[in-house]
Write a protein that holds these residues in place. Structure first.
Motif, PDB file in Angstrom:
ATOM      1  N   GLN A 221      44.043  31.215  33.005  1.00  0.00           N
ATOM      2  CA  GLN A 221      45.022  32.031  32.261  1.00  0.00           C
ATOM      3  C   GLN A 221      44.739  33.382  33.199  1.00  0.00           C
ATOM      4  O   GLN A 221      43.816  33.807  33.621  1.00  0.00           O
ATOM      5  CB  GLN A 221      44.668  32.549  30.880  1.00  0.00           C
ATOM      6  N   ALA A 222      45.733  34.143  33.033  1.00  0.00           N
ATOM      7  CA  ALA A 222      46.100  35.682  33.881  1.00  0.00           C
ATOM      8  C   ALA A 222      46.669  36.590  33.123  1.00  0.00           C
ATOM      9  O   ALA A 222      47.556  36.130  32.659  1.00  0.00           O
ATOM     10  CB  ALA A 222      46.126  35.182  35.086  1.00  0.00           C
ATOM     11  N   ASN A 223      46.346  37.815  33.394  1.00  0.00           N
ATOM     12  CA  ASN A 223      47.243  39.089  33.253  1.00  0.00           C
ATOM     13  C   ASN A 223      47.367  39.844  34.388  1.00  0.00           C
ATOM     14  O   ASN A 223      46.969  39.451  35.413  1.00  0.00           O
ATOM     15  CB  ASN A 223      47.004  39.631  32.042  1.00  0.00           C
ATOM     16  N   GLU A 224      48.185  40.958  34.452  1.00  0.00           N
ATOM     17  CA  GLU A 224      48.395  42.001  35.524  1.00  0.00           C
ATOM     18  C   GLU A 224      46.903  42.272  36.205  1.00  0.00           C
ATOM     19  O   GLU A 224      47.003  42.680  37.456  1.00  0.00           O
ATOM     20  CB  GLU A 224      49.382  42.982  35.396  1.00  0.00           C
ATOM     21  N   GLU A 225      45.925  42.304  35.369  1.00  0.00           N
ATOM     22  CA  GLU A 225      44.715  43.069  35.847  1.00  0.00           C
ATOM     23  C   GLU A 225      43.632  42.030  36.323  1.00  0.00           C
ATOM     24  O   GLU A 225      42.862  42.191  36.978  1.00  0.00           O
ATOM     25  CB  GLU A 225      44.189  44.018  34.533  1.00  0.00           C
ATOM     26  N   PHE A 226      43.526  41.140  35.300  1.00  0.00           N
ATOM     27  CA  PHE A 226      42.360  40.075  35.400  1.00  0.00           C
ATOM     28  C   PHE A 226      42.907  38.558  35.339  1.00  0.00           C
ATOM     29  O   PHE A 226      43.908  38.123  34.614  1.00  0.00           O
ATOM     30  CB  PHE A 226      41.466  39.985  34.355  1.00  0.00           C
ATOM     31  N   SER A 227      42.198  37.583  36.152  1.00  0.00           N
ATOM     32  CA  SER A 227      42.308  36.261  35.849  1.00  0.00           C
ATOM     33  C   SER A 227      40.869  35.538  35.717  1.00  0.00           C
ATOM     34  O   SER A 227      40.053  35.885  36.194  1.00  0.00           O
ATOM     35  CB  SER A 227      42.939  35.737  37.129  1.00  0.00           C
ATOM     36  N   LEU A 228      41.169  34.617  34.794  1.00  0.00           N
ATOM     37  CA  LEU A 228      40.128  33.601  34.458  1.00  0.00           C
ATOM     38  C   LEU A 228      40.287  32.383  35.377  1.00  0.00           C
ATOM     39  O   LEU A 228      41.319  31.565  35.056  1.00  0.00           O
ATOM     40  CB  LEU A 228      40.234  33.271  32.889  1.00  0.00           C
ATOM     41  N   LEU A 229      39.500  31.902  36.085  1.00  0.00           N
ATOM     42  CA  LEU A 229      39.429  30.650  36.941  1.00  0.00           C
ATOM     43  C   LEU A 229      38.244  29.591  36.707  1.00  0.00           C
ATOM     44  O   LEU A 229      37.245  30.062  36.148  1.00  0.00           O
ATOM     45  CB  LEU A 229      39.293  31.016  38.540  1.00  0.00           C
ATOM     46  N   GLU A 230      38.451  28.321  36.679  1.00  0.00           N
ATOM     47  CA  GLU A 230      37.701  27.253  36.522  1.00  0.00           C
ATOM     48  C   GLU A 230      37.205  27.089  38.000  1.00  0.00           C
ATOM     49  O   GLU A 230      38.057  26.707  38.874  1.00  0.00           O
ATOM     50  CB  GLU A 230      37.979  26.148  35.865  1.00  0.00           C
ATOM     51  N   VAL A 231      35.968  26.908  38.233  1.00  0.00           N
ATOM     52  CA  VAL A 231      35.241  27.043  39.537  1.00  0.00           C
ATOM     53  C   VAL A 231      34.507  25.896  39.679  1.00  0.00           C
ATOM     54  O   VAL A 231      33.603  25.577  39.045  1.00  0.00           O
ATOM     55  CB  VAL A 231      34.657  28.220  40.081  1.00  0.00           C
TER      56      VAL A 231
END
Length: 302
Positions: A221-231
């Motif tokens: 998920q993401a917004n304009e400031e931050f993103s959450l990634l599965e790595v």
């Protein structure tokens, strides 16, 4: 193989407080622990007995934000006898121990800190059953990275795991809170990593200029400031995710070493080891251990 307490966790008496106004941590603790002296409160902080949301905090001047939860382990005697600070055991058998480590806890000793580490605490823990018992490091997590970590209970198991790491380990999945909006749904980074004399890892596109590293990522998920990634790691190099996120142009939140500008956004490094799956070194049984994504990661990227 005898299983012991697969969901084992040692708990001490603790006090929980929800922050209502911006305040420095030491001031907040002095207010809620008004029966204790300033030096006593400082000692509690220094020993790692205070956690904020999902990380241990020892800095007196850490700035608290409304809505955060401050937890204080209050029994000093319990710390020595019964409590694992900054970690919990999620699986134990005759050969291995798997823990969920909080951000802020060292995996192993450093020049400055010998005792407040995952290894030292587990060594004390297994010796209570038998003074001859030992624990051995198989792999490490950075101090400021939280999540699943495994230890061996014999030199033989440690060697087997390390010598056959690529064959034994089936999955290592992390979640990373990174700066900026990642627009690509999935991708991968491939480069060669080498370490400088100051222990900084450098990424190079020149073949064989260091150790080859491959990191796969998928946007959660993401917004304009931050993103959450599965790595997911195809290789396991030092600081690999942190360097590759910088290469991607989206450094890990809180990672000043590798380009983060938002180093105070969540009060910790935005990296969590979510899944570790491997074949048991003795039984060959496929095991999978999973921990929850820290709430601060989800909140910042929603």
């Amino acid at each position: 193989m005898v299983k012991k307490n697969s969901n084992y966790r040692r708990e001490a008496k603790s006090l929980k407080y929800v922050v209502e106004e911006p305040l420095e941590l030491l001031t907040f603790l002095l207010n809620v622990m008004s029966n204790r002296s300033r030096n006593s409160v400082k000692s509690i902080l220094a020993r790692g007995q205070v956690t904020i949301d999902d990380h241990i905090e020892t800095k007196y001047n850490y700035m608290l934000r409304p809505g955060q939860t401050v937890t204080i382990l209050k029994n000093k005697a319990a710390i020595k006898q019964d409590v694992l600070i900054g970690m919990s055991i999620i699986h134990e058998d005759d050969d291995i121990i798997v823990i969920n480590k909080e951000a802020g806890l060292l995996s192993i000793a450093t020049e400055k800190e010998k005792n407040q580490t995952a290894l030292h605490q587990l060594m004390d823990y297994v010796k209570k059953e038998n003074p001859e018992n030992r624990v051995f490091v198989v792999h490490r997590l950075d101090k400021d990275t939280s999540g699943v970590m495994m230890f061996a209970k014999s030199e033989q198991v440690k060697r087997k795991m390390q010598d056959n790491w690529k064959e034994i380990v089936k999955e290592r999945t992390y979640v990373a809170l990174v700066e900026g909006k990642v627009t690509k749904e999935k991708g991968y980074i491939s480069s060669w990593l080498r370490e400088s004399k100051t222990h900084l890892m450098y990424s190079s596109q020149t073949p064989n200029d260091g150790l080859h590293a491959i990191t796969h990522y998928q946007l959660i998920q993401a917004n304009e400031e931050f993103s959450l990634l599965e790595v997911q790691l195809e290789t396991g190099r030092k600081n690999q995710i942190r360097v590759h996120m910088q290469d991607l142009g989206h450094p890990v939140v809180g990672d000043k070493k590798y380009g983060s500008k938002q180093h105070k956004a969540i009060g910790r490094l935005g990296l969590h080891a979510k899944v570790l799956s491997f074949n048991h070194p003795t039984t060959n049984e496929l095991l999978l251990f999973q921990t929850d994504v820290p709430q601060s990661f989800l909140a910042k990227s929603s």
